[in-house]
Design an enzyme around this catalytic site. Structure first.
Site, PDB file in Angstrom:
ATOM      1  N   GLU A   7       4.966  -5.296  -9.581  1.00  0.00           N
ATOM      2  CA  GLU A   7       5.101  -4.270  -8.536  1.00  0.00           C
ATOM      3  C   GLU A   7       3.979  -3.237  -8.569  1.00  0.00           C
ATOM      4  OE1 GLU A   7       8.635  -1.271  -7.048  1.00  0.00           O
ATOM      5  OE2 GLU A   7       9.117  -3.294  -7.721  1.00  0.00           O
ATOM      6  N   ASP A 102      10.267  -5.122  -9.746  1.00  0.00           N
ATOM      7  CA  ASP A 102      11.494  -4.499 -10.256  1.00  0.00           C
ATOM      8  C   ASP A 102      12.712  -5.226  -9.695  1.00  0.00           C
ATOM      9  OD1 ASP A 102       9.886  -2.682 -11.507  1.00  0.00           O
ATOM     10  OD2 ASP A 102      10.204  -1.075 -10.049  1.00  0.00           O
ATOM     11  N   TYR A 305      14.654   0.224 -17.528  1.00  0.00           N
ATOM     12  CA  TYR A 305      14.528   0.508 -16.092  1.00  0.00           C
ATOM     13  C   TYR A 305      15.398   1.705 -15.716  1.00  0.00           C
ATOM     14  CZ  TYR A 305      13.989  -0.532 -11.130  1.00  0.00           C
ATOM     15  OH  TYR A 305      13.671  -0.470  -9.798  1.00  0.00           O
TER      16      TYR A 305
END
Length: 738
Positions: A7, A102, A305
């Site tokens: 990403e 992600d 995350y």
């Protein structure tokens, strides 16, 4: 060739290093840095590389009807031309593409956008997907050993949100901005999530303004043994009764009873995004700044995350091994204490399988990051340790006393086991130690106090508290709530933290609540969010949700257009109020923020042309009139907001102007003195350089310097310096005469 898509650039670099086991080769493709090793290429995107928009013909705000925006075709356009070109070139040569963005709704959509571009160049390319929650060696290697399929339904739900937000935002923003006459950079924005969030802030401010305080009284007595006790009633609402009790209190207190019990203070649940933002807010971080730093910590491999709704650690996470990694470094004592315990993790109410709660993935020291990054990292580490620690235990004491027939009490609390609080100092619980007492004991009353107080209005929302409320009401998502709050600040709808709405916010919400309350309530937004979740679950199609949202917006505009005149009046009055800076010192009329014919901005008197009082304003940035008033000039302080920069508190416009004038005068004086020095006969450019090296820049400096020291420092003859000093003295006293 195997193409791997991450990403962001720094994530691509880390993934390449982990998979290669060494430093990969770096090559630029259309100016984009890519990483090559073993017939593999890893490239990073920059978030979304395509965006949704209207065709060019819909960009004219004045000519396009609002309802045309509701039903217009929405198209996708590349937003990162170089990355798109690189992706096409690499995709054409690849036989396999792995999406490593992600793992959430937004990340899946970003990955699918990249996949579609690669497929344009190579329709036969094979695609798969890897999912991970931390950018660590173990997680990345495990993810690439067992790739799965791309979740097109999850991506469709993200795409539906983009389209719905574009349609609602564009149509409503144009209507409000055109109706109010607020166009250009200072347009008024309205959004599907933004507006009900702003309504929460405005409604809370209305509660505060409407609040009527009620008086009450509290009675305290100070006893020997340094014991302060409070009347059992707590708040006494009758003033006469309170004063009667106070006046009739005796000189001796009797201990009636002492009750002790053990209280268990359970450790907190693991961090999800909402509780993380709330905790970060408690140590001084805005929602957007906390998430920005958390994102950096994640991509740097320090935490997991940060966008998650999970508060339950997965059984696959080796908690003991992870804590053991912190036995060296600044958290050594905490890690050893946790490892000695049973290490039973707490569980929150939310459980999901996409990502675990936020936890530290690698030990670090203060040298590894900036101070603010360290504060957030330490918060995550300490919360993680707290969730694995034993409860904190307290002895709680309740003492009942009698003073002249009136009941009093004292409450005490003493910590007997620190438990999780030893690792997590952010949640404060102060001890209240009582002296040794016995039932029936008599204590002398050394003093007494009656305190008259008032009930307080509800408090404004801080950012952490607002994020929590948005979560409870279904406004936005874990990934967007902090962005919504940032937008409220950027559009000058709120100021300060806790947040106070501006008059512009009042005007917008009042107009919408009165004539189209659907926009300001969370119900509609929550319904659409639930529908988008159903897309991801394959229960409903993307187009159906988009069409339903268009029908909702059509109904909204039935109300708005019917009451456009009333909405215009409400908006324009609110906007005008937000431009008033104070009263003119010359004539008493209002000083208002104005715009000149060429776009310049200034503060001008409402009594123009009879009164020409003006004050300058900066050329750029959003101007906010705060509620702070200058004690000298009676003007409101001004704040300037520039996108991507810290707000600039300009302060009182008159004070700022006076300081600017004084600075200009000082600079002019200094320049005159420098010019005067240069005009003294015999002082040329080379001599000026020598004098400046010795610290002499003005005639006054020369006149007051020691001739001997100057001669030594510059190598100039002392008799010349002395003659120049005589001239310099007269010049310094009257520099304009030289």
């Amino acid at each position: 060739m195997h193409l791997i898509i991450a990403e962001k650039h720094n994530v691509a670099k880390r993934i390449a290093q982990i998979l290669a086991g060494t430093k990969p080769k770096v090559k630029r493709v259309h100016g984009v840095e890519t990483f090559h090793f073993d017939e593999k290429v890893v490239m990073g995107l920059s978030g979304h590389i395509v965006g949704v928009d209207y065709p060019p013909g819909y960009n004219n705000w004045q000519k396009v009807d609002y309802r045309d925006l509701i039903h217009a075709q929405v198209v996708t356009k590349p937003t990162q031309a170089k990355i798109v070109s690189a992706l096409k070139d690499l995709g054409a040569d690849a036989d396999r593409i792995t999406i490593a963005t992600d793992y959430d709704r937004e990340g899946e959509l970003i990955g699918v956008e990249a996949l579609r571009i690669a497929e344009e160049a190579n329709p036969k390319i094979e695609a798969d997907r890897v999912r991970f929650s931390a950018i660590t060696k173990g997680e990345i290697l495990d993810a690439f050993e067992s790739p799965g399929e791309v979740d097109f339904n999850l991506a469709s739900s993200g795409e539906a949100r983009q389209v719905v937000d574009l349609i609602w935002g564009a149509a409503l923003t144009r209507f409000i901005s055109i109706t109010s006459g607020r166009l250009g950079k200072g347009f008024l924005s309205v959004g599907r999530v933004q507006s009900p969030t702003l309504a929460l802030i405005v409604d809370r401010e209305k509660e505060i303004e409407a609040f009527k305080p009620q008086p009450y009284w509290e009675i305290y007595a100070d006893l020997e043994k340094d014991l302060r006790v409070k009347h059992e009633k707590g708040r006494i609402w009758d003033g006469d009764l309170a004063r009667s009790i106070f006046e009739n209190l005796g000189d001796e207190a009797t201990v009636l009873s002492i009750k002790e019990k053990t209280r268990t203070d359970r450790p907190p649940a693991p961090f999800d995004t909402t509780s993380f933002i709330s905790a970060a807010s408690g140590i001084g971080f805005s929602a957007s700044n906390a998430m920005r730093i958390a994102e950096w910590l994640y991509t740097s491999g320090f935490i997991s995350y940060p966008r998650t709704e999970n508060t339950v650690y997965p059984p696959t996470l080796d908690l003991r091994d992870l804590v053991s990694a912190f036995k060296k470094g600044p958290f050594r004592e905490d890690a050893e204490r946790v490892l000695k315990g049973p290490m039973v993790p707490t569980r929150g109410k939310r459980f999901s399988t996409d990502h675990p709660p936020i936890y530290p993935t690698a030990p670090a020291t203060k040298k590894d990051m900036k101070p603010d990054q360290w504060k957030i990292y330490e918060l995550v580490v300490r919360r993680f340790f707290a969730t694995l620690s034993e409860p904190s235990r307290w002895i709680v004491m309740n003492v009942q006393l009698d003073i002249g027939g009136e009941p009093f009490r004292a409450m005490g609390a003493r910590q007997i086991e620190a438990g999780w609080r030893a690792s997590y100092p952010y949640s404060k619980a102060a001890e209240q130690i009582l002296p040794d007492l016995s039932q029936g004991e008599k204590l002398s009353v050394l003093g007494k106090e009656i305190m008259d107080k008032e009930t307080q209005p509800p408090s404004r929302y801080g950012q952490g508290r607002l994020v929590k409320l948005m979560d409870e009401l279904g406004l936005g998502t874990k990934s967007t709530r902090h962005e919504i709050i940032s937008k409220l600040y950027a559009r000058a709808y709120v100021q300060g933290n806790p947040m106070k709405p501006t008059n512009t916010a009042y005007a917008v919400i009042e107009a919408l609540e009165r004539h189209s309350p659907t926009i300001t309530k969370p119900d509609m937004t929550r319904t659409l969010e639930e529908e988008m979740t159903k897309i991801a679950e394959r229960k409903i199609g993307e187009e159906k949700v988009i069409e339903e949202s268009r029908s909702m917006l059509d109904a909204v505009f039935d109300d708005l257009l019917q009451h456009q005149g009333e909405i215009e009046t409400t908006l324009r009055e609110g906007l005008r109020t937000d431009k008033i800076v104070g009263d003119c010192p010359s004539c008493g009329n209002e000083l208002i923020i104005r715009r000149g014919r060429r776009g310049s901005r200034f503060i001008g008197c409402a009594g123009y042309p009879e009164c020409t009082k003006t004050l300058p304003l900066p050329k750029f940035g959003m101007i906010i009139v705060t509620d702070k008033i200058c004690s000298d000039h009676g003007m409101y302080h001004i704040r300037i907001i520039n996108k991507g920069k810290r707000p600039w508190d300009l302060g009182c416009p008159q004070c700022n102007f006076d300081q600017w004038q004084a600075k200009k005068a000082e600079e002019a004086k200094k320049k005159a003195e420098i010019d005067a020095l240069a005009k003294i006969p015999g002082i040329g450019p080379k001599t000026l350089e020598k004098l400046e090296t010795a610290g002499v820049r003005t005639a006054l400096d020369l006149a007051e310097a020691s001739a001997e020291e100057l001669a030594e420092k510059t190598g100039l003859k002392i008799n010349k310096i002395s003659s120049w000093q005589l001239l310099a003295k007269s010049v310094a006293e009257e520099p304009s005469g030289c």
